[in-house]
Design a protein around this motif. Sequence first.
Motif, mmCIF file in Angstrom:
data_model
loop_
_atom_site.group_PDB
_atom_site.id
_atom_site.type_symbol
_atom_site.label_atom_id
_atom_site.label_comp_id
_atom_site.label_asym_id
_atom_site.label_seq_id
_atom_site.Cartn_x
_atom_site.Cartn_y
_atom_site.Cartn_z
ATOM 1 N N ALA A 295 0.858 -1.194 0.000
ATOM 2 C CA ALA A 295 0.000 0.000 0.000
ATOM 3 C C ALA A 295 0.884 1.230 0.000
ATOM 4 C CB ALA A 295 -0.923 -0.008 1.209
ATOM 5 N N ILE A 296 0.257 2.392 -0.284
ATOM 6 C CA ILE A 296 1.017 3.640 -0.341
ATOM 7 C C ILE A 296 0.161 4.789 0.172
ATOM 8 C CG2 ILE A 296 0.347 4.078 -2.747
ATOM 9 C CD1 ILE A 296 3.116 5.350 -3.146
ATOM 10 N N ALA A 297 0.771 5.676 0.916
ATOM 11 C CA ALA A 297 0.136 6.912 1.364
ATOM 12 C C ALA A 297 0.817 8.065 0.647
ATOM 13 C CB ALA A 297 0.270 7.070 2.877
ATOM 14 N N GLY A 298 -0.012 8.988 0.108
ATOM 15 C CA GLY A 298 0.553 10.113 -0.618
ATOM 16 C C GLY A 298 0.665 9.883 -2.103
ATOM 17 N N GLY A 299 0.034 8.841 -2.625
ATOM 18 C CA GLY A 299 0.029 8.596 -4.058
ATOM 19 C C GLY A 299 -1.221 9.180 -4.690
ATOM 20 N N ASN A 300 -2.010 8.327 -5.363
ATOM 21 C CA ASN A 300 -3.243 8.801 -5.987
ATOM 22 C C ASN A 300 -4.280 9.248 -4.964
ATOM 23 O OD1 ASN A 300 -3.227 8.525 -9.018
ATOM 24 N ND2 ASN A 300 -2.459 6.512 -8.438
ATOM 25 N N VAL A 301 -4.277 8.587 -3.804
ATOM 26 C CA VAL A 301 -5.202 8.969 -2.735
ATOM 27 C C VAL A 301 -4.549 10.062 -1.903
ATOM 28 C CG1 VAL A 301 -6.474 8.182 -0.707
ATOM 29 C CG2 VAL A 301 -6.218 6.669 -2.690
ATOM 30 N N VAL A 302 -5.217 11.198 -1.819
ATOM 31 C CA VAL A 302 -4.647 12.347 -1.119
ATOM 32 C C VAL A 302 -4.654 12.093 0.382
ATOM 33 C CG1 VAL A 302 -4.881 14.805 -0.667
ATOM 34 C CG2 VAL A 302 -5.420 13.898 -2.940
ATOM 35 N N SER A 303 -3.517 12.318 1.033
ATOM 36 C CA SER A 303 -3.426 12.235 2.492
ATOM 37 C C SER A 303 -2.601 13.415 2.970
ATOM 38 C CB SER A 303 -2.784 10.909 2.925
ATOM 39 O OG SER A 303 -1.478 10.803 2.412
ATOM 40 N N GLY A 304 -2.754 13.765 4.231
ATOM 41 C CA GLY A 304 -2.017 14.909 4.772
ATOM 42 C C GLY A 304 -0.539 14.581 4.876
ATOM 43 N N ASN A 305 -0.124 14.123 6.049
ATOM 44 C CA ASN A 305 1.239 13.678 6.275
ATOM 45 C C ASN A 305 1.287 12.195 5.914
ATOM 46 O OD1 ASN A 305 3.567 12.513 7.630
ATOM 47 N ND2 ASN A 305 3.750 14.466 8.716
ATOM 48 N N SER A 306 1.999 11.856 4.840
ATOM 49 C CA SER A 306 1.981 10.473 4.358
ATOM 50 C C SER A 306 2.568 9.501 5.376
ATOM 51 C CB SER A 306 2.746 10.369 3.033
ATOM 52 O OG SER A 306 4.130 10.616 3.226
ATOM 53 N N ALA A 307 3.587 9.908 6.126
ATOM 54 C CA ALA A 307 4.199 9.024 7.121
ATOM 55 C C ALA A 307 3.223 8.727 8.247
ATOM 56 C CB ALA A 307 5.472 9.646 7.661
ATOM 57 N N ASP A 308 2.524 9.755 8.740
ATOM 58 C CA ASP A 308 1.542 9.539 9.808
ATOM 59 C C ASP A 308 0.416 8.624 9.338
ATOM 60 O OD1 ASP A 308 2.770 10.990 11.790
ATOM 61 O OD2 ASP A 308 1.765 12.866 11.289
ATOM 62 N N ALA A 309 -0.072 8.846 8.094
ATOM 63 C CA ALA A 309 -1.141 8.006 7.556
ATOM 64 C C ALA A 309 -0.667 6.565 7.430
ATOM 65 C CB ALA A 309 -1.590 8.545 6.202
ATOM 66 N N ALA A 310 0.568 6.358 6.980
ATOM 67 C CA ALA A 310 1.099 5.007 6.810
ATOM 68 C C ALA A 310 1.233 4.292 8.151
ATOM 69 C CB ALA A 310 2.450 5.067 6.100
ATOM 70 N N ILE A 311 1.728 4.995 9.170
ATOM 71 C CA ILE A 311 1.904 4.393 10.495
ATOM 72 C C ILE A 311 0.555 4.061 11.123
ATOM 73 C CG2 ILE A 311 2.712 4.836 12.839
ATOM 74 C CD1 ILE A 311 4.988 6.522 11.528
ATOM 75 N N ALA A 312 -0.408 4.977 11.005
ATOM 76 C CA ALA A 312 -1.741 4.720 11.563
ATOM 77 C C ALA A 312 -2.389 3.527 10.874
ATOM 78 C CB ALA A 312 -2.614 5.958 11.392
ATOM 79 N N PHE A 313 -2.205 3.421 9.576
ATOM 80 C CA PHE A 313 -2.755 2.283 8.827
ATOM 81 C C PHE A 313 -2.111 0.983 9.297
ATOM 82 C CE2 PHE A 313 -1.528 -0.439 5.159
ATOM 83 C CZ PHE A 313 -2.755 -1.062 4.960
ATOM 84 N N ALA A 314 -0.784 0.981 9.435
ATOM 85 C CA ALA A 314 -0.078 -0.229 9.859
ATOM 86 C C ALA A 314 -0.546 -0.678 11.242
ATOM 87 C CB ALA A 314 1.426 0.031 9.862
ATOM 88 N N ARG A 315 -0.702 0.259 12.165
ATOM 89 C CA ARG A 315 -1.168 -0.094 13.514
ATOM 90 C C ARG A 315 -2.574 -0.686 13.480
ATOM 91 N NH1 ARG A 315 1.242 5.398 16.341
ATOM 92 N NH2 ARG A 315 3.290 4.528 16.920
ATOM 93 N N ALA A 316 -3.440 -0.117 12.638
ATOM 94 C CA ALA A 316 -4.809 -0.631 12.539
ATOM 95 C C ALA A 316 -4.818 -2.059 11.997
ATOM 96 C CB ALA A 316 -5.636 0.279 11.633
ATOM 97 N N VAL A 317 -3.958 -2.335 11.016
ATOM 98 C CA VAL A 317 -3.891 -3.698 10.469
ATOM 99 C C VAL A 317 -3.390 -4.671 11.534
ATOM 100 C CG1 VAL A 317 -2.753 -5.176 8.765
ATOM 101 C CG2 VAL A 317 -3.579 -2.916 8.093
ATOM 102 N N LEU A 318 -2.368 -4.283 12.278
ATOM 103 C CA LEU A 318 -1.799 -5.173 13.297
ATOM 104 C C LEU A 318 -2.780 -5.461 14.423
ATOM 105 C CD1 LEU A 318 1.841 -3.766 13.513
ATOM 106 C CD2 LEU A 318 1.089 -5.920 12.483
#
Length: 428
Positions: A295-318
């Motif tokens: 997955a990717i944050a900050g690509g076609n789907v607009v997100s604010g801080n891509s690193a924060d979005a990626a970390i929050a997503f990873a925690r939710a999956v775990l």
Amino acid sequence: MQAVQHGRFADPAVEARFQETARALRLPFVRIYGVLFMLVALAYSIANPIFVSPEDTARLALLFGCMLILAGAYIASTFWDGYVARPGLDFAALLGIVFLLGHINLILFDELIALQEEMHAVGVMNRLAVSAFAAVALASRPRLFALWLLLDLTVFLSTVLPVQSHGAGLWYALLSYLSGAGIMLAINFAIDRSSRGAFALAEALEAERAKNEELVYNMLPHAAVERIRDGRVVADSYADASVIFIDMVGFTNLAKRVSPGHLVELLNAFFNHADRCAADHGVEKVKTIGDAYLAIAGGNVVSGNSADAAIAFARAVLEGVGELQRVAGTEVGLRVGIHSGPVVGGVIGATRMAYDYWGETVNMAARLESTAPVNGIAISESSWLRANDRSGFGAPHNEMLKGVGETCVYHAGPAPAAVTLPEISRVA
């Protein structure tokens, strides 16, 4: 295909949509027919003073004037937004025109008949012209058109009977009128049937197109689809994206111990859970590779801080690992790697197309995943520097990454299993 009951679509919403669509498509023809009728009426008005007495010319001028005003108002009403939803306008206007036409015919025949006084039942200005007009205007309302014909017959008889004896002339006139009305009724019915068939086919094609479009948009970003349709190359560059690579620990050994059906259910539970987490956190799913999820944050789907979005997503999956273990009936673990940096995205090839991402950032995320603790996260220094939420990550340390060398990495330990995945029956 849409089901039809008693001449109407079974679904009231479909019937209403058909009525609106059919009347909207007939609008140009109704207007053209109306203008032609007005031109015919004007031609009669010009010819009347040549053949008709001054007294009857005045009477005819009044009747033709009323007819032109009524026809003009009727045509003007077709430009009103509410016209399409009101077939009663056609019904009333055309019935009024027929009423005026009946009186005009009586006056004209009084002028033309010198010796044969009992020919009032035969129309000089053809009533079938108006009947044909009504057959088209009320094509999607056959019952309303049948009622219009009945009232037209009533008007016809009410104007003719007082001045026409019940002889052969009347009966031949009735036969002529009824045969013409029958033909117009058949034309109205034929237009209605063909219109409904075409509409049902168009609805089916539109539903199929919508399904295909939904499938395409599920595989490709909207912007990419538009460019592919235009024949353009789909290639994008993203300067600040965060790539997330999630892999299942010990999947090869797990595949040896469980049935294929059970394994598919486990992967389906994992991927569906990750898809929901991606949608919740503004992260774009790129693809699945075996038991891995990219997955990717900050690509076609607009997100604010891509690193924060990626970390929050990873925690939710775990957080869903506990339920994955319940589905598997054995220990299941996930590892997550995240790296932030520039990536290139695009669509390559002409078959089985998919929007993919390339670049060192993608490769780095995959390498970092292998260093993460089981049910934990490994992020690069670039992701750690971009992130605002650094809670849970330990001190930096160097890891030897294949093809990269020594790299500064931050680890976050296992997350509590708190999320419940959809109930999945276990396959033996």
